[in-house]
Design a protein around this motif. Structure first.
Motif: not given
Ligand SMILES: [Zn+2]
Length: 251
Positions: A155-157, A161-164, A198-199
């Motif tokens: 996630d830091e690089f 957003n990692f989740v999406t 997608v949620n």
């Protein structure tokens, strides 16, 4: 202690291994659409990179790793309306893996690791692990590149957003720009085509990628670049080494 490819060994070399202390790796990927800009073999190229990482790891243990030939198809029903997607049915995957596990167990192997580079395979791999543990008296572990926290620290690089970043987004695109640059098309997708989040938080349903995406991407690949790809590749090298060493120490 060694990391070896099973198909390169003779049966005698395999027989001479300390089989109870050998971890057999069953790699599995997919053949499915990855937007306008990535090849349908994207998950498999990522698996290939991960296996090369695995071959190079420094093993912190006197146990062996034996890598089996990869299964290059997976459960891809969610992408089936896009040409170039080939799916195995859930029962087919269960049968293929069961036959491999049974063969290994007949010859005294006790430890199996499924290394999976496609989120659509996750549910079936988890379901069969416990079944087969009872049935064949083997331990089955799953290492999952997508439906797990594998990429969490990436996630830091990345800019997305990692989740999406679910499918053919910044992580996969950047990585392929680095590992397979000739296979990545320059044009990603327009903003209209990227209205595709997608949620998964409160409920799950039998979504198909065509429900949420015109181009097939779920995420956003527009910030992808080769430099991020190199960081992700190095990240995979470290993470594979860490996870395998911790499994070999624990089990
Ligand atoms: Zn993928």
């Amino acid at each position: 202690m060694s990391v070896q490819l099973m198909n390169s060994l003779t049966w005698k070399e395999i027989a001479d291994l300390d089989r109870e202390n050998t971890f057999c790796v069953i790699p599995i990927s997919s053949l499915e659409q990855h937007g306008y800009h990535l090849p349908v073999g994207a998950d498999d190229f990522i698996l290939e990179y991960s296996l090369k990482s695995l071959e190079k790891i420094h093993l912190d243990s006197d146990r062996n790793i034996l890598i089996l030939p990869p299964i290059k198809y997976g459960n891809s029903f969610e992408h089936l309306s896009f040409p170039g997607t080939i799916t195995l049915k859930t029962k087919t995957i269960m049968s293929i893996i069961e036959d491999i596990v049974e063969s290994l167990s007949i010859n005294g192997f006790k430890n199996i690791i499924c290394l999976n580079s496609h989120g659509g395979n996750t549910a079936v791999l988890h379901a069969i692990a416990q079944d087969f543990r009872y049935k064949y008296d083997v331990k089955i572990l799953n290492i999952d590149l997508w439906a797990s926290n594998f990429f969490e620290d990436a996630d830091e690089f990345i800019k997305t957003n990692f989740v999406t970043d679910v499918h053919a987004g910044e992580i996969e695109t950047s990585l392929l720009m680095y590992t397979n640059p000739d296979l990545v098309k320059e044009k990603a997708c327009s903003c209209e085509e990227l209205a595709n989040i997608v949620n998964f938080n409160e409920f799950d349903y039998s979504w198909l990628s065509k429900d949420v995406s015109k181009c097939g991407v779920i995420g956003d690949a527009t910030d992808s670049c080769i430099e991020t790809g190199e960081l992700i590749a190095n990240y995979i090298d470290l993470k594979i080494e860490k996870i395998f060493n911790s499994i070999l120490k624990k089990f």
